[in-house]
Design a protein around this motif. Sequence first.
Motif, PDB file in Angstrom:
ATOM      1  N   TYR A  58      -6.446  -7.223  18.994  1.00 27.37           N
ATOM      2  CA  TYR A  58      -6.737  -8.629  18.730  1.00 27.37           C
ATOM      3  C   TYR A  58      -6.760  -8.956  17.240  1.00 27.37           C
ATOM      4  CZ  TYR A  58      -7.866  -8.473  23.640  1.00 27.37           C
ATOM      5  OH  TYR A  58      -7.798  -8.278  24.997  1.00 27.37           O
ATOM      6  N   GLY A  59      -5.808  -8.377  16.513  1.00 26.31           N
ATOM      7  CA  GLY A  59      -5.651  -8.695  15.100  1.00 26.31           C
ATOM      8  C   GLY A  59      -6.617  -8.014  14.150  1.00 26.31           C
ATOM      9  N   GLN A  60      -7.410  -7.047  14.656  1.00 29.74           N
ATOM     10  CA  GLN A  60      -8.343  -6.323  13.794  1.00 29.74           C
ATOM     11  C   GLN A  60      -8.182  -4.827  14.023  1.00 29.74           C
ATOM     12  OE1 GLN A  60     -12.304  -7.704  14.512  1.00 29.74           O
ATOM     13  NE2 GLN A  60     -11.928  -9.664  13.521  1.00 29.74           N
ATOM     14  N   TRP A  61      -8.422  -4.060  12.987  1.00 29.54           N
ATOM     15  CA  TRP A  61      -8.347  -2.616  13.123  1.00 29.54           C
ATOM     16  C   TRP A  61      -9.435  -2.123  14.065  1.00 29.54           C
ATOM     17  CZ3 TRP A  61      -4.247  -0.032  11.849  1.00 29.54           C
ATOM     18  CH2 TRP A  61      -3.425  -0.489  10.827  1.00 29.54           C
ATOM     19  N   ALA A  62      -9.048  -1.323  15.046  1.00 27.60           N
ATOM     20  CA  ALA A  62     -10.002  -0.675  15.934  1.00 27.60           C
ATOM     21  C   ALA A  62     -10.290   0.732  15.422  1.00 27.60           C
ATOM     22  CB  ALA A  62      -9.452  -0.615  17.361  1.00 27.60           C
ATOM     23  N   SER A  63      -9.277   1.342  14.810  1.00 30.88           N
ATOM     24  CA  SER A  63      -9.450   2.663  14.199  1.00 30.88           C
ATOM     25  C   SER A  63      -8.482   2.792  13.042  1.00 30.88           C
ATOM     26  CB  SER A  63      -9.207   3.779  15.229  1.00 30.88           C
ATOM     27  OG  SER A  63      -7.856   3.782  15.644  1.00 30.88           O
ATOM     28  N   TRP A  64      -8.846   3.628  12.084  1.00 25.67           N
ATOM     29  CA  TRP A  64      -7.999   3.900  10.910  1.00 25.67           C
ATOM     30  C   TRP A  64      -8.285   5.334  10.502  1.00 25.67           C
ATOM     31  CZ3 TRP A  64      -3.741   2.486   8.885  1.00 25.67           C
ATOM     32  CH2 TRP A  64      -3.405   2.812   7.576  1.00 25.67           C
ATOM     33  N   ASN A  65      -7.255   6.165  10.464  1.00 26.43           N
ATOM     34  CA  ASN A  65      -7.451   7.596  10.305  1.00 26.43           C
ATOM     35  C   ASN A  65      -7.000   8.188   8.970  1.00 26.43           C
ATOM     36  OD1 ASN A  65      -8.549   7.855  12.920  1.00 26.43           O
ATOM     37  ND2 ASN A  65      -6.491   7.671  13.748  1.00 26.43           N
ATOM     38  N   LEU A  66      -6.599   7.368   8.025  1.00 26.39           N
ATOM     39  CA  LEU A  66      -6.250   7.884   6.703  1.00 26.39           C
ATOM     40  C   LEU A  66      -7.496   7.831   5.823  1.00 26.39           C
ATOM     41  CD1 LEU A  66      -2.676   6.428   6.118  1.00 26.39           C
ATOM     42  CD2 LEU A  66      -3.310   8.788   6.656  1.00 26.39           C
ATOM     43  N   VAL A  67      -8.208   8.922   5.816  1.00 26.44           N
ATOM     44  CA  VAL A  67      -9.472   9.012   5.084  1.00 26.44           C
ATOM     45  C   VAL A  67      -9.238   8.767   3.597  1.00 26.44           C
ATOM     46  CG1 VAL A  67     -11.391  10.544   4.518  1.00 26.44           C
ATOM     47  CG2 VAL A  67     -10.357  10.627   6.799  1.00 26.44           C
ATOM     48  N   GLY A  68     -10.082   7.957   3.012  1.00 27.56           N
ATOM     49  CA  GLY A  68      -9.993   7.682   1.590  1.00 27.56           C
ATOM     50  C   GLY A  68      -9.067   6.535   1.241  1.00 27.56           C
ATOM     51  N   ILE A  69      -8.386   5.967   2.223  1.00 26.02           N
ATOM     52  CA  ILE A  69      -7.504   4.826   1.996  1.00 26.02           C
ATOM     53  C   ILE A  69      -8.051   3.653   2.784  1.00 26.02           C
ATOM     54  CG2 ILE A  69      -5.181   3.897   2.298  1.00 26.02           C
ATOM     55  CD1 ILE A  69      -4.114   6.722   1.907  1.00 26.02           C
ATOM     56  N   ALA A  70      -8.268   2.553   2.091  1.00 28.75           N
ATOM     57  CA  ALA A  70      -8.827   1.372   2.748  1.00 28.75           C
ATOM     58  C   ALA A  70      -7.861   0.844   3.814  1.00 28.75           C
ATOM     59  CB  ALA A  70      -9.083   0.278   1.705  1.00 28.75           C
ATOM     60  N   ARG A  71      -8.434   0.275   4.838  1.00 31.51           N
ATOM     61  CA  ARG A  71      -7.609  -0.328   5.885  1.00 31.51           C
ATOM     62  C   ARG A  71      -6.782  -1.453   5.275  1.00 31.51           C
ATOM     63  NH1 ARG A  71     -11.649  -0.811  11.109  1.00 31.51           N
ATOM     64  NH2 ARG A  71     -12.137   1.416  11.190  1.00 31.51           N
ATOM     65  N   PRO A  72      -5.476  -1.421   5.463  1.00 26.79           N
ATOM     66  CA  PRO A  72      -4.631  -2.470   4.903  1.00 26.79           C
ATOM     67  C   PRO A  72      -4.593  -3.691   5.824  1.00 26.79           C
ATOM     68  CG  PRO A  72      -3.279  -0.904   6.075  1.00 26.79           C
ATOM     69  CD  PRO A  72      -4.704  -0.379   6.123  1.00 26.79           C
ATOM     70  N   ALA A  73      -3.924  -4.725   5.366  1.00 25.19           N
ATOM     71  CA  ALA A  73      -3.643  -5.841   6.268  1.00 25.19           C
ATOM     72  C   ALA A  73      -2.768  -5.297   7.393  1.00 25.19           C
ATOM     73  CB  ALA A  73      -2.918  -6.953   5.516  1.00 25.19           C
ATOM     74  N   ILE A  74      -2.966  -5.793   8.587  1.00 29.35           N
ATOM     75  CA  ILE A  74      -2.169  -5.331   9.726  1.00 29.35           C
ATOM     76  C   ILE A  74      -0.771  -5.925   9.585  1.00 29.35           C
ATOM     77  CG2 ILE A  74      -1.924  -5.410  12.245  1.00 29.35           C
ATOM     78  CD1 ILE A  74      -5.016  -5.544  12.328  1.00 29.35           C
ATOM     79  N   PRO A  75       0.261  -5.085   9.648  1.00 23.32           N
ATOM     80  CA  PRO A  75       1.632  -5.616   9.528  1.00 23.32           C
ATOM     81  C   PRO A  75       1.933  -6.648  10.604  1.00 23.32           C
ATOM     82  CG  PRO A  75       1.642  -3.221   9.420  1.00 23.32           C
ATOM     83  CD  PRO A  75       0.258  -3.645   9.831  1.00 23.32           C
ATOM     84  N   ALA A  76       2.676  -7.656  10.255  1.00 17.10           N
ATOM     85  CA  ALA A  76       3.058  -8.697  11.217  1.00 17.10           C
ATOM     86  C   ALA A  76       3.909  -8.060  12.323  1.00 17.10           C
ATOM     87  CB  ALA A  76       3.849  -9.788  10.516  1.00 17.10           C
ATOM     88  N   PRO A  77       3.708  -8.568  13.556  1.00 18.40           N
ATOM     89  CA  PRO A  77       4.512  -8.016  14.665  1.00 18.40           C
ATOM     90  C   PRO A  77       5.982  -8.355  14.521  1.00 18.40           C
ATOM     91  CG  PRO A  77       2.798  -9.526  15.484  1.00 18.40           C
ATOM     92  CD  PRO A  77       2.741  -9.529  13.999  1.00 18.40           C
ATOM     93  N   ASN A 108       0.821  -1.199   0.000  1.00 19.50           N
ATOM     94  CA  ASN A 108       0.000   0.000   0.000  1.00 19.50           C
ATOM     95  C   ASN A 108       0.865   1.263   0.000  1.00 19.50           C
ATOM     96  OD1 ASN A 108      -1.389  -2.240   1.784  1.00 19.50           O
ATOM     97  ND2 ASN A 108      -3.009  -1.123   0.751  1.00 19.50           N
ATOM     98  N   PRO A 109       1.526   1.593  -1.111  1.00 18.77           N
ATOM     99  CA  PRO A 109       2.369   2.786  -1.135  1.00 18.77           C
ATOM    100  C   PRO A 109       1.593   4.075  -0.896  1.00 18.77           C
ATOM    101  CG  PRO A 109       2.135   1.871  -3.342  1.00 18.77           C
ATOM    102  CD  PRO A 109       1.523   0.882  -2.387  1.00 18.77           C
TER     103      PRO A 109
END
Length: 103
Positions: free
Chosen positions: A84-103, A57-58
Amino acid sequence: MTTITGLIRLGCISDPNDQDKRHRTFIACRVEEWAALTSLYEREPDMHLDLIDFPDNPEIAEAATEWVSELGEKGFAFLGSAEYGQWASWNLVGIARPAIPAP
């Protein structure tokens, strides 16, 4: 590979004692602020800051760079948080939530 636009770093704040990385906060900051933030979190036994990437997601790095540039000389942008492995919030408006980066 790590997202480095020349202007920002993307980071993940988490508890190093939480092996499952249940609670994670994602930020963007200026390159000049990265060392200070890293130093700050190194002093906290229950907080850690890691450099991260959203390689598929560049547009995230592009939007975060724009946001951080609007902040002025200091500060960081709160991109979002995951629990718990899911987005609770995402603040980049207009950009879909990406996969959560591996820890």
